[in-house]
Design a protein around this motif. Structure first.
Motif, PDB file in Angstrom:
ATOM      1  N   VAL A  48       0.839  -1.201   0.000  1.00 26.22           N
ATOM      2  CA  VAL A  48       0.000   0.000   0.000  1.00 26.22           C
ATOM      3  C   VAL A  48       0.875   1.252   0.000  1.00 26.22           C
ATOM      4  CG1 VAL A  48      -1.689   1.331   1.313  1.00 26.22           C
ATOM      5  CG2 VAL A  48      -1.925  -1.160   1.154  1.00 26.22           C
ATOM      6  N   LYS A  49       1.902   1.257   0.830  1.00 27.45           N
ATOM      7  CA  LYS A  49       2.773   2.432   0.948  1.00 27.45           C
ATOM      8  C   LYS A  49       3.526   2.692  -0.341  1.00 27.45           C
ATOM      9  CE  LYS A  49       4.413   5.758   3.483  1.00 27.45           C
ATOM     10  NZ  LYS A  49       3.519   6.824   3.978  1.00 27.45           N
ATOM     11  N   ILE A  50       4.038   1.648  -0.976  1.00 29.40           N
ATOM     12  CA  ILE A  50       4.794   1.801  -2.220  1.00 29.40           C
ATOM     13  C   ILE A  50       3.876   2.176  -3.381  1.00 29.40           C
ATOM     14  CG2 ILE A  50       6.189   0.561  -3.929  1.00 29.40           C
ATOM     15  CD1 ILE A  50       7.287  -1.120  -1.600  1.00 29.40           C
ATOM     16  N   GLY A  51       2.668   1.623  -3.372  1.00 28.30           N
ATOM     17  CA  GLY A  51       1.767   1.794  -4.511  1.00 28.30           C
ATOM     18  C   GLY A  51       1.066   3.127  -4.588  1.00 28.30           C
ATOM     19  N   PRO A  53       0.705   7.258  -2.502  1.00 25.65           N
ATOM     20  CA  PRO A  53       0.963   8.158  -1.368  1.00 25.65           C
ATOM     21  C   PRO A  53      -0.280   8.278  -0.494  1.00 25.65           C
ATOM     22  CG  PRO A  53       0.627   9.421  -3.385  1.00 25.65           C
ATOM     23  CD  PRO A  53       0.709   7.984  -3.795  1.00 25.65           C
ATOM     24  N   GLY A  54      -0.056   8.391   0.789  1.00 24.64           N
ATOM     25  CA  GLY A  54      -1.177   8.525   1.713  1.00 24.64           C
ATOM     26  C   GLY A  54      -1.059   7.541   2.856  1.00 24.64           C
ATOM     27  N   PRO A  55      -2.038   7.532   3.739  1.00 29.07           N
ATOM     28  CA  PRO A  55      -2.002   6.633   4.900  1.00 29.07           C
ATOM     29  C   PRO A  55      -2.121   5.174   4.489  1.00 29.07           C
ATOM     30  CG  PRO A  55      -4.138   7.691   4.734  1.00 29.07           C
ATOM     31  CD  PRO A  55      -3.262   8.365   3.715  1.00 29.07           C
ATOM     32  N   ILE A  56      -1.565   4.300   5.306  1.00 27.75           N
ATOM     33  CA  ILE A  56      -1.650   2.862   5.044  1.00 27.75           C
ATOM     34  C   ILE A  56      -3.025   2.333   5.434  1.00 27.75           C
ATOM     35  CG2 ILE A  56      -0.754   0.602   5.735  1.00 27.75           C
ATOM     36  CD1 ILE A  56       1.983   1.911   6.052  1.00 27.75           C
ATOM     37  N   LEU A  57      -3.547   2.837   6.537  1.00 24.49           N
ATOM     38  CA  LEU A  57      -4.836   2.367   7.036  1.00 24.49           C
ATOM     39  C   LEU A  57      -5.970   3.289   6.621  1.00 24.49           C
ATOM     40  CD1 LEU A  57      -4.017   1.187  10.679  1.00 24.49           C
ATOM     41  CD2 LEU A  57      -4.270  -0.215   8.630  1.00 24.49           C
ATOM     42  N   PHE A  58      -7.134   2.703   6.453  1.00 33.74           N
ATOM     43  CA  PHE A  58      -8.350   3.438   6.142  1.00 33.74           C
ATOM     44  C   PHE A  58      -9.332   3.202   7.287  1.00 33.74           C
ATOM     45  CE2 PHE A  58     -12.661   3.294   4.165  1.00 33.74           C
ATOM     46  CZ  PHE A  58     -12.745   4.626   3.807  1.00 33.74           C
ATOM     47  N   THR A  77      -7.122   0.756   0.003  1.00 29.44           N
ATOM     48  CA  THR A  77      -7.004   0.215  -1.352  1.00 29.44           C
ATOM     49  C   THR A  77      -7.441   1.215  -2.415  1.00 29.44           C
ATOM     50  OG1 THR A  77      -9.209  -0.784  -1.116  1.00 29.44           O
ATOM     51  CG2 THR A  77      -7.301  -2.189  -0.633  1.00 29.44           C
ATOM     52  N   MET A  78      -7.803   2.416  -1.987  1.00 30.86           N
ATOM     53  CA  MET A  78      -8.219   3.439  -2.939  1.00 30.86           C
ATOM     54  C   MET A  78      -7.349   4.682  -2.800  1.00 30.86           C
ATOM     55  SD  MET A  78     -12.350   3.286  -3.225  1.00 30.86           S
ATOM     56  CE  MET A  78     -13.135   1.794  -3.833  1.00 30.86           C
ATOM     57  N   LEU A  79      -7.341   5.466  -3.840  1.00 32.49           N
ATOM     58  CA  LEU A  79      -6.593   6.711  -3.807  1.00 32.49           C
ATOM     59  C   LEU A  79      -7.156   7.615  -2.709  1.00 32.49           C
ATOM     60  CD1 LEU A  79      -6.481   7.380  -7.658  1.00 32.49           C
ATOM     61  CD2 LEU A  79      -4.653   6.395  -6.254  1.00 32.49           C
ATOM     62  N   LEU A 112      -9.006   2.762  -7.509  1.00 33.72           N
ATOM     63  CA  LEU A 112      -8.168   1.788  -6.823  1.00 33.72           C
ATOM     64  C   LEU A 112      -6.685   2.070  -7.009  1.00 33.72           C
ATOM     65  CD1 LEU A 112     -10.043  -1.539  -7.667  1.00 33.72           C
ATOM     66  CD2 LEU A 112      -9.982  -0.363  -5.465  1.00 33.72           C
ATOM     67  N   ILE A 113      -5.894   1.764  -5.971  1.00 34.12           N
ATOM     68  CA  ILE A 113      -4.443   1.874  -6.059  1.00 34.12           C
ATOM     69  C   ILE A 113      -3.914   0.622  -6.754  1.00 34.12           C
ATOM     70  CG2 ILE A 113      -4.398   3.197  -3.909  1.00 34.12           C
ATOM     71  CD1 ILE A 113      -3.278   0.686  -2.530  1.00 34.12           C
ATOM     72  N   PRO A 114      -2.648   0.598  -7.190  1.00 31.42           N
ATOM     73  CA  PRO A 114      -2.077  -0.618  -7.780  1.00 31.42           C
ATOM     74  C   PRO A 114      -2.239  -1.815  -6.836  1.00 31.42           C
ATOM     75  CG  PRO A 114      -0.607   1.230  -8.158  1.00 31.42           C
ATOM     76  CD  PRO A 114      -1.699   1.734  -7.239  1.00 31.42           C
TER      77      PRO A 114
END
Length: 243
Positions: A48-51, A53-58, A77-79, A112-114
């Motif tokens: 999540v961190k690599i894929g 920018p932003g917080p890891i947790l939602f 898992t989303m932008l 969605l993020i990568p």
């Protein structure tokens, strides 16, 4: 204890709504699997961190046992700042119609993020909800907690699914999930709240991994068909898991 609890002879916590045996099962599973879960969680957090920018947790408000709200944790898992209107409209359509509950992100979703789609299909994005389990807000097995605006759309009888503590997996999840309608989901969850036993929980847990694999295959089929490659698409006759 309510009437059903007395009939089962269960000792149930008034605060959490969890029978003692269910709480012991939850804690036992987490303790036994904790080394692997911590390693897996660290890998997902790194992705999540690599894929993106932003917080890891939602963090999101969810409705749980008997309509009480709590903060639910997930891997993001989303932008960041992704719009939510499309999900609200999709959910409203699923509740009011009689169509299978295919997730909005089953098809290409620009929010969605990568690898976000893979994390969601595999359920790995929900690993942080083990914190909710430890806090007694959720259990390993139970109905999925819904978002407050979804709860407002429910008919009175449908809110019977909240008579059980929400969970990571449940009777609905191993009984077809994306192939069922909203009303069928509600009936599965109400059935679980009425049948809740240690043996049923153990059967659901054992069927969860095969069910996740089936859901992943269904998702792959949808994406292949969307890409115009029906020859490679997997058949939609994967076994549904009924108890």
């Amino acid at each position: 204890m309510d009437g059903q609890d007395k009939e089962r002879g269960e000792v149930v916590s008034r605060k959490s709504g969890l029978p003692v045996w269910k709480r012991m099962l939850d804690l036992g599973i987490i303790i036994f699997l904790s080394p692997g879960l911590l390693l897996l969680g660290a890998v997902v957090a790194a992705l999540v961190k690599i894929g993106s920018p932003g917080p890891i947790l939602f963090r999101q408000r969810r409705v749980g046992y008997r309509g009480t709200e709590f903060t639910c944790f997930k891997f993001r898992t989303m932008l960041t700042n992704a719009e939510t209107d499309s999900h609200r409209n999709h959910t409203q359509n699923l509740i009011k119609s009689n169509i299978p509950m295919v997730k909005l992100d089953a098809r290409k979703d620009p929010r969605l993020i990568p690898l976000g789609s893979l994390l969601r299909a595999s359920g790995l994005d929900e690993l942080p909800q083990l914190v909710n389990v430890l806090r007694g807000e959720m259990s390993v097995v139970g109905p999925r907690p819904c978002i407050p605006y979804e709860y407002e759309m429910y008919e009175p009888w449908q809110r019977g699914r909240f008579n059980a503590v929400p969970g990571l997996t449940g009777l609905w999840q191993v009984s077809g999930k994306n192939r069922t309608t909203f009303e069928e989901m509600v009936r599965f969850d109400i059935e679980y709240s009425e049948r809740r036993t240690l043996w049923l929980d153990l059967k659901i847990i054992l069927k969860t991994l095969p069910a996740i694999w089936g859901q992943y295959c269904d998702l792959r089929t949808i994406k292949q068909e969307e890409d115009g490659d029906p020859a490679r698409a997997l058949g939609k006759s994967l076994q549904s898991y009924h108890l």
